[in-house]
Design an enzyme around this catalytic site. Sequence first.
Site, PDB file in Angstrom:
ATOM      1  CE  LYS A  88      -4.572   0.742   0.336  1.00 18.52           C
ATOM      2  NZ  LYS A  88      -5.633  -0.092  -0.252  1.00 18.52           N
ATOM      3  CE  LYS A 191     -15.327   5.224  -5.757  1.00 16.66           C
ATOM      4  NZ  LYS A 191     -13.953   5.280  -6.322  1.00 16.66           N
ATOM      5  N   GLY A 193     -21.870   1.093  -2.588  1.00 14.75           N
ATOM      6  CA  GLY A 193     -23.160   0.848  -1.958  1.00 14.75           C
ATOM      7  C   GLY A 193     -24.334   0.907  -2.907  1.00 14.75           C
ATOM      8  CG  HIS A 194     -24.844   3.422  -6.707  1.00 12.70           C
ATOM      9  ND1 HIS A 194     -23.504   3.749  -6.792  1.00 12.70           N
ATOM     10  CD2 HIS A 194     -25.280   3.262  -7.988  1.00 12.70           C
ATOM     11  CE1 HIS A 194     -23.149   3.780  -8.067  1.00 12.70           C
ATOM     12  NE2 HIS A 194     -24.204   3.488  -8.811  1.00 12.70           N
TER      13      HIS A 194
END
Length: 362
Positions: A88, A191, A193-194
């Site tokens: 990362k 982004k 969740g929907h």
Amino acid sequence: MTDVSDGVLHTLFRSDQGGHEQVVLCQDRATGLKAVIAIHSTALGPALGGTRFYPYASEEEAVADALNLARGMSYKNAMAGLDHGGGKAVIIGDPEQIKSEELLLAYGRFVASLGGRYVTACDVGTYVADMDVVARECRWTTGRSPEHGGAGDSSVLTSFGVYQGMRAAAQHLWGDPSLRDRKVGVAGVGKVGHHLVEHLRAEGAEIVITDVREDAVRRVLDRHPQGVSAVADTEALIRTEGLDIYAPCALGGALNDDSVPVLTAKVVCGAANNQLAHPGVEKDLADRGILYAPDYVVNAGGVIQVADELHGFDFDRCRAKASMIFDTTLAIFARAKEDGIPPAAAADRIAEQRMAEARPVR
């Protein structure tokens, strides 16, 4: 001599959360770039993980975050069946204030200098357009736009993987993977969740949503006038009567000493990273009879997608691999039951075993 017993060097070299192979501090004064690249493991292959652009309160906080996130990516990639280790990167600063093309190009040169040991992608504060810029200096860049040889937005497959994790939880707990007529609470309908709402509504689930952004809530309600309702905040959502599944899809730390005791759901399965606020929360969930689908397992659809870019992106191939999250999640629940441990601990054991078996004997 400075006492670093509680600092990042202690974490890196002496704590159970350490074991990282390499940490690189990057600075380019001309552009204002300050970045940290952390490589936790390359046992399974080149480290893969996104670049976070965030206004950390201190450099020490940034390094600590990079270490923690890189370690998490090792486990996520291992459980996703990818031939990648975990890494990362974090760029220190407010992206709204200091992000520039020149800074991203400088960052790309630093990633390139690692010669492929670390492959980068998007994360908080970085986007597809940013990766297109980074890729101009570094071929080990994923999360690019289709116009530049990438796969674009990874939220579609991330949500699909979470949906598969929910189906596995339903199979394990109720003996049927169907989510029809199940009541699902989704915290965060951005982004990922929907898209998750779309999968759930297609199967006939009843959904309750919340989001700090009113426009995000309104977008979902306008699209689904039937079968979806909204509550004021997460506090109200987790207390919703009759909730079967709770899906944290926003910030980390959603499962903590305050939320777990009042959670009405029987299953937790969501897209947010680092949902467990501290070690021990997984036991609190188990003690309440709440089935937890480990976050880094079910939200791996995105990393499956960006990893595929390195081989010439194929959506159908990625979707097929993401659908295997169903089987992986079921295997974790079975291992947890067999070993008498929470699912989060079972997932860690499986990931650690895969990494250990891949490590060459010297």
